[in-house]
Design a protein around this motif. Structure first.
Motif, PDB file in Angstrom:
ATOM      1  N   SER A  59      -2.943  -2.688  -4.409  1.00  0.00           N
ATOM      2  CA  SER A  59      -1.794  -3.436  -3.907  1.00  0.00           C
ATOM      3  C   SER A  59      -0.688  -3.474  -4.968  1.00  0.00           C
ATOM      4  O   SER A  59      -0.853  -4.086  -6.031  1.00  0.00           O
ATOM      5  CB  SER A  59      -2.219  -4.862  -3.545  1.00  0.00           C
ATOM      6  OG  SER A  59      -1.133  -5.605  -3.066  1.00  0.00           O
ATOM      7  N   ASN A  72      -4.801   4.683  -3.380  1.00  0.00           N
ATOM      8  CA  ASN A  72      -4.789   4.501  -1.929  1.00  0.00           C
ATOM      9  C   ASN A  72      -4.920   5.822  -1.185  1.00  0.00           C
ATOM     10  O   ASN A  72      -5.609   5.901  -0.158  1.00  0.00           O
ATOM     11  CB  ASN A  72      -3.514   3.768  -1.508  1.00  0.00           C
ATOM     12  CG  ASN A  72      -3.549   2.295  -1.857  1.00  0.00           C
ATOM     13  OD1 ASN A  72      -4.625   1.717  -2.044  1.00  0.00           O
ATOM     14  ND2 ASN A  72      -2.388   1.672  -1.968  1.00  0.00           N
ATOM     15  N   LEU A  95      -7.772   0.915   2.033  1.00  0.00           N
ATOM     16  CA  LEU A  95      -6.867   1.104   0.903  1.00  0.00           C
ATOM     17  C   LEU A  95      -7.078  -0.024  -0.105  1.00  0.00           C
ATOM     18  O   LEU A  95      -6.888  -1.193   0.225  1.00  0.00           O
ATOM     19  CB  LEU A  95      -5.412   1.121   1.380  1.00  0.00           C
ATOM     20  CG  LEU A  95      -5.088   2.111   2.515  1.00  0.00           C
ATOM     21  CD1 LEU A  95      -3.589   2.146   2.778  1.00  0.00           C
ATOM     22  CD2 LEU A  95      -5.600   3.508   2.201  1.00  0.00           C
ATOM     23  N   THR A 144       0.808  -1.225   0.000  1.00  0.00           N
ATOM     24  CA  THR A 144       0.000   0.000   0.000  1.00  0.00           C
ATOM     25  C   THR A 144       0.838   1.271   0.000  1.00  0.00           C
ATOM     26  O   THR A 144       0.332   2.349  -0.320  1.00  0.00           O
ATOM     27  CB  THR A 144      -0.912   0.044   1.231  1.00  0.00           C
ATOM     28  OG1 THR A 144      -0.102   0.144   2.423  1.00  0.00           O
ATOM     29  CG2 THR A 144      -1.795  -1.205   1.309  1.00  0.00           C
TER      30      THR A 144
END
Length: 414
Positions: A326, A313, A323, A276
């Motif tokens: 990835s 995010n 969030l 993140t």
């Protein structure tokens, strides 16, 4: 009004500011802070010592690369107060933020190697090319070099652009062949790693290239210091490598304000969640690019692949949502192999460099893990892509996530 502050107007900070400005998020102000207005195209440093790039090619105005929707402050950053949500600047001024992104990169620290900055060797027989001044000084040193022992050396990992020292060794081989004096130059590649590179598959391929070019490999070399009187590079295990010309990559460290603020690890890199990019210690702080401790290359491509994830995010975090994005550690890089060819590596956190074609299967046109002319031309063309597409945040036909389509492991048998 939501105040976002980005510390650093290099590759990562500029791309992020550009992408966020294009997103037109309501009630968001974006402020970018850096100590000067000089934006450097750092991949160009590699070519300056060999005379194929001019110093003026690699520097432009930072402010000119930023959107007009972004406020640029030319200030020295002293420290960050995460509890008070303030950035303290030189002159006792402070900048308040609601969300903070650290994009301050990394810098070479020759002072961290005992003896390296001694006036008897530094910028006389010992040089770096990770700064513009160093690359310019090395250009003159190479032009005046009449032969002897050349060491191409990495002090410690991680470093930005981890393939650049290898590229320098390959290009030096080319350079001295072009001057018809390669037989007078003994080149040794000195690394703290147990091979030519961090990834075993790529390390084997690149190690073979070293052998083909008669470049010696001194691996597992933990540098203890430089002896300026004897002109030797010394390791903790007792090895002493003499040199007539030392081209070193000094220890790379994060920004001093990160260290002074207690936001960094031992080398000054910000510990973040590797997927993140959020600080593991402060939920309102994120980091991107070379400033982070994520376990992948410190390179412009990584910042490029990270930036869309961070935009998503940050947007979610500012809205109080989980969030969603990835980052998989995707990295790729061209490796100049000399003689007008280059390799291309593509990998992520979990997958080693693979063979195949990039960016699209079947059509490519770039070959992975193999030296080719088109890869070399791609690396040279990247300068225009950098200034005209990457920094302004325009889309590129390359996926952020590593694609496995059309790729096979390098060890697979046909």
């Amino acid at each position: 009004m939501t105040r976002l502050v980005i510390l650093g107007a290099g590759t990562a900070g500029t791309m992020l500011a550009s992408k966020l400005a294009k997103a037109n998020l309501p009630d968001l102000t974006i402020t970018v802070v850096d100590q000067n207005d000089d934006h450097h195209y750092q991949p160009g440093y590699l070519f300056i010592p060999f005379g194929t790039y001019r110093p003026e090619q690699v520097v432009r105005s930072r402010a000119a690369q930023l959107s007009k929707q972004v406020t640029f402050l030319r200030q020295t950053i002293e420290r960050v107060d995460p509890d008070g949500r303030q950035v303290h600047l030189a002159g006792e001024s402070a900048l308040a933020y609601d969300w903070l992104v650290i994009a301050s990169g990394t810098a070479p620290r020759p002072d961290q190697t005992p003896g390296l900055m001694d006036e008897r060797v530094w910028r006389r027989s010992a040089f770096d090319f990770y700064t513009l001044d160093g690359a310019e000084a090395l250009h003159a040193a190479l032009a005046n070099f009449e032969g002897g022992r050349l060491l191409v050396h990495i002090s410690e990992m991680p470093i930005k652009c981890p393939v650049a020292p290898l590229e320098f060794a390959f290009l030096a081989d080319d350079y001295f062949r072009g001057r018809r004096m390669r037989h007078k130059v003994d080149i040794t590649y000195v690394t703290p790693l147990d091979g030519a590179f961090t990834k075993p598959v790529a390390s084997a391929r690149l190690g073979n290239l070293l052998e083909e070019k008669s470049i010696r490999l001194a691996s597992d070399f933990a540098v203890a210091g430089v002896d300026p009187q004897a002109s030797t590079l010394n390791s903790y295990d007792g090895r002493h490598l003499p040199f007539d010309l030392l081209v070193t990559v000094p220890v790379n460290m994060g920004a001093q304000f990160v260290i002074d603020s207690g936001l960094g690890d031992d080398l000054g890199f910000v510990p973040v969640d590797k997927h993140t990019l959020q600080s593991v210690a402060h939920e309102r702080i994120f980091a991107i690019g070379d400033a982070t401790n994520v376990p992948t290359s410190k390179a412009g491509a990584v910042a490029h692949f990270e930036v869309d994830h961070l935009v998503r995010n940050l947007t979610a975090a500012m809205a109080g949502q989980p969030l969603p994005s990835s980052y998989d550690g995707h990295a790729n890089c061209f490796v100049e192999a000399g003689r007008g060819k280059a390799l291309l590596l593509d990998f992520n956190y979990d997958t080693e460099p693979l063979t195949g074609l990039f960016p699209a299967p079947v059509v490519g046109p770039m070959k992975l893990l193999g030296a080719s002319r088109i890869n070399h031309l791609g690396k040279l063309a990247f300068e225009k892509i950098y200034w005209n597409l990457l920094l302004p945040g325009k889309p590129l036909p390359v996926p952020n996530e590593m694609s496995m389509s059309g790729k096979v492991p390098a060890t697979a048998k046909k």
